[in-house]
Motif scaffolding. Structure first.
Motif, PDB file in Angstrom:
ATOM      1  N   LEU A 176       0.818  -1.210   0.000  1.00  0.00           N
ATOM      2  CA  LEU A 176       0.000   0.000   0.000  1.00  0.00           C
ATOM      3  C   LEU A 176       0.861   1.272   0.000  1.00  0.00           C
ATOM      4  O   LEU A 176       0.512   2.279   0.605  1.00  0.00           O
ATOM      5  N   GLN A 177       1.977   1.219  -0.691  1.00  0.00           N
ATOM      6  CA  GLN A 177       2.950   2.300  -0.626  1.00  0.00           C
ATOM      7  C   GLN A 177       2.553   3.544  -1.417  1.00  0.00           C
ATOM      8  O   GLN A 177       3.277   4.535  -1.426  1.00  0.00           O
ATOM      9  N   GLY A 178       1.397   3.514  -2.070  1.00  0.00           N
ATOM     10  CA  GLY A 178       0.863   4.735  -2.658  1.00  0.00           C
ATOM     11  C   GLY A 178       0.300   5.682  -1.619  1.00  0.00           C
ATOM     12  O   GLY A 178       0.008   6.841  -1.904  1.00  0.00           O
ATOM     13  N   SER A 179       0.157   5.185  -0.390  1.00  0.00           N
ATOM     14  CA  SER A 179      -0.388   5.963   0.721  1.00  0.00           C
ATOM     15  C   SER A 179       0.736   6.479   1.606  1.00  0.00           C
ATOM     16  O   SER A 179       1.613   5.719   2.016  1.00  0.00           O
ATOM     17  N   GLY A 180       0.691   7.768   1.943  1.00  0.00           N
ATOM     18  CA  GLY A 180       1.693   8.335   2.841  1.00  0.00           C
ATOM     19  C   GLY A 180       1.695   7.665   4.204  1.00  0.00           C
ATOM     20  O   GLY A 180       2.741   7.479   4.827  1.00  0.00           O
ATOM     21  N   TYR A 181       0.501   7.293   4.693  1.00  0.00           N
ATOM     22  CA  TYR A 181       0.418   6.627   5.994  1.00  0.00           C
ATOM     23  C   TYR A 181       1.149   5.288   5.974  1.00  0.00           C
ATOM     24  O   TYR A 181       1.935   4.977   6.873  1.00  0.00           O
ATOM     25  N   PHE A 182       0.921   4.505   4.920  1.00  0.00           N
ATOM     26  CA  PHE A 182       1.555   3.187   4.874  1.00  0.00           C
ATOM     27  C   PHE A 182       3.048   3.287   4.549  1.00  0.00           C
ATOM     28  O   PHE A 182       3.823   2.416   4.958  1.00  0.00           O
ATOM     29  N   ARG A 183       3.463   4.327   3.852  1.00  0.00           N
ATOM     30  CA  ARG A 183       4.909   4.547   3.686  1.00  0.00           C
ATOM     31  C   ARG A 183       5.549   4.813   5.043  1.00  0.00           C
ATOM     32  O   ARG A 183       6.663   4.342   5.328  1.00  0.00           O
ATOM     33  N   ALA A 236     -15.775   7.007   5.177  1.00  0.00           N
ATOM     34  CA  ALA A 236     -15.612   8.466   5.140  1.00  0.00           C
ATOM     35  C   ALA A 236     -14.568   8.878   4.111  1.00  0.00           C
ATOM     36  O   ALA A 236     -14.769   9.834   3.351  1.00  0.00           O
ATOM     37  N   GLU A 237     -13.460   8.141   4.044  1.00  0.00           N
ATOM     38  CA  GLU A 237     -12.385   8.490   3.115  1.00  0.00           C
ATOM     39  C   GLU A 237     -12.822   8.297   1.671  1.00  0.00           C
ATOM     40  O   GLU A 237     -12.354   9.011   0.767  1.00  0.00           O
ATOM     41  N   ALA A 238     -13.752   7.366   1.444  1.00  0.00           N
ATOM     42  CA  ALA A 238     -14.188   7.049   0.084  1.00  0.00           C
ATOM     43  C   ALA A 238     -15.446   7.811  -0.328  1.00  0.00           C
ATOM     44  O   ALA A 238     -15.988   7.570  -1.410  1.00  0.00           O
ATOM     45  N   THR A 272      -4.216   4.450  -2.825  1.00  0.00           N
ATOM     46  CA  THR A 272      -3.636   3.311  -3.542  1.00  0.00           C
ATOM     47  C   THR A 272      -4.727   2.517  -4.260  1.00  0.00           C
ATOM     48  O   THR A 272      -5.742   2.173  -3.643  1.00  0.00           O
ATOM     49  N   GLU A 273      -4.519   2.216  -5.535  1.00  0.00           N
ATOM     50  CA  GLU A 273      -5.443   1.333  -6.238  1.00  0.00           C
ATOM     51  C   GLU A 273      -5.162  -0.105  -5.819  1.00  0.00           C
ATOM     52  O   GLU A 273      -3.998  -0.529  -5.745  1.00  0.00           O
ATOM     53  N   LEU A 274      -6.214  -0.852  -5.531  1.00  0.00           N
ATOM     54  CA  LEU A 274      -6.069  -2.170  -4.931  1.00  0.00           C
ATOM     55  C   LEU A 274      -6.200  -3.294  -5.949  1.00  0.00           C
ATOM     56  O   LEU A 274      -6.972  -3.202  -6.892  1.00  0.00           O
TER      57      LEU A 274
END
Length: 248
Positions: free
Chosen positions: A102-109, A142-144, A220-222
């Motif tokens: 999920l490295q497209g997300s700053g949180y998961f990075r 909420a995020e979606a 991130t696209e899943l």
């Protein structure tokens, strides 16, 4: 055994402290409200004196890309340095199934950076990867959400109750370090869009869930199995339907 729980006043931390106390361990909740600040180092050396295990279930107060990376880098660096000085023999951290995917997300990075610091520290460690909590479904929706529409991909998800996460972290904390990852997930697999649709309906939420294969998940696209654990994951017992009924 003295166990210090960083983030010990939060959702998972408070449950974990209670479970470890029930089993006779000397458990110390550590958070800014108790005088322990991992960002500044305040109170860290004092609280870690005599501790065999440190469990980090803390989270960043901001999920903005730069802020969350700064939090996990600074907090984890300070914590590991002080643990080494105190002679801590087991560092346990709670992370997320699929973090590396999920490295497209700053949180998961930022979570990936946290895990890399732990692995490089030289302190025996265990990282618990949990799937998304039942309680987090509201945040996913909420995020979606855009207006009255919730746009989600038809991918698989195996969510878990926070009580079961705390139990898994507790078992890991009092066991021997695995120097690797332990995965834990709920008992049932759902399609993400259908799961959120069911949760919103149970709350009489009028939003419409739209199935979109290209909808992103926190940036991130899943793929179909991005959010699923591997075949060796521990399976918890609480079902989403039972938890949902309790909420009602």
């Amino acid at each position: 055994m003295k166990v210090v729980v960083i983030g010990g006043t939060g959702l998972i931390g408070s449950k974990l402290v209670a479970k470890l106390d029930e089993h006779g361990h000397q458990t110390v909740p550590a958070a800014p409200s108790t005088g322990v600040n991992t960002l500044t180092g305040e109170g860290l050396a004092e609280v870690l004196k005599g501790a065999q295990v440190v469990v980090d279930v803390s989270n960043s107060p901001s999920f903005a890309d730069d802020a969350v990376m700064a939090f996990f880098r600074a907090s984890t660096t300070n914590l590991l340095k002080t643990e080494a000085e105190a002679g801590v023999t087991h560092h346990v951290a709670l992370s997320v199934v699929g973090t590396e995917r999920l490295q497209g997300s700053g949180y998961f990075r930022a979570k990936q950076a946290q895990e890399e610091l732990i692995r490089a520290s030289g302190i025996p460690y265990s990282i618990v990867h949990a799937t998304q909590f039942f309680e987090f479904m509201k945040g996913i929706a909420a995020e979606a959400t855009d207006g009255d529409t919730v746009r989600l991909a038809p991918v698989k998800i195996q969510p878990i109750y926070s009580d079961d996460v705390a139990a898994a972290v507790g078992r890991t904390a009092v066991g021997a370090p695995v120097n690797g990852v332990v995965e834990v997930a709920g008992p049932d697999t759902f399609r993400l869009d259908e799961l959120i649709r069911k949760g919103l309906a149970a709350k009489n939420d009028p939003r419409t869930v739209v199935t979109d294969p290209h909808a992103t998940y926190f940036g991130t696209e899943l793929e179909e199995t991005t959010l699923l654990p591997g075949p060796d994951a521990q399976t918890a017992g609480t079902r989403f339907s039972d938890w949902l009924a309790q909420q009602a």
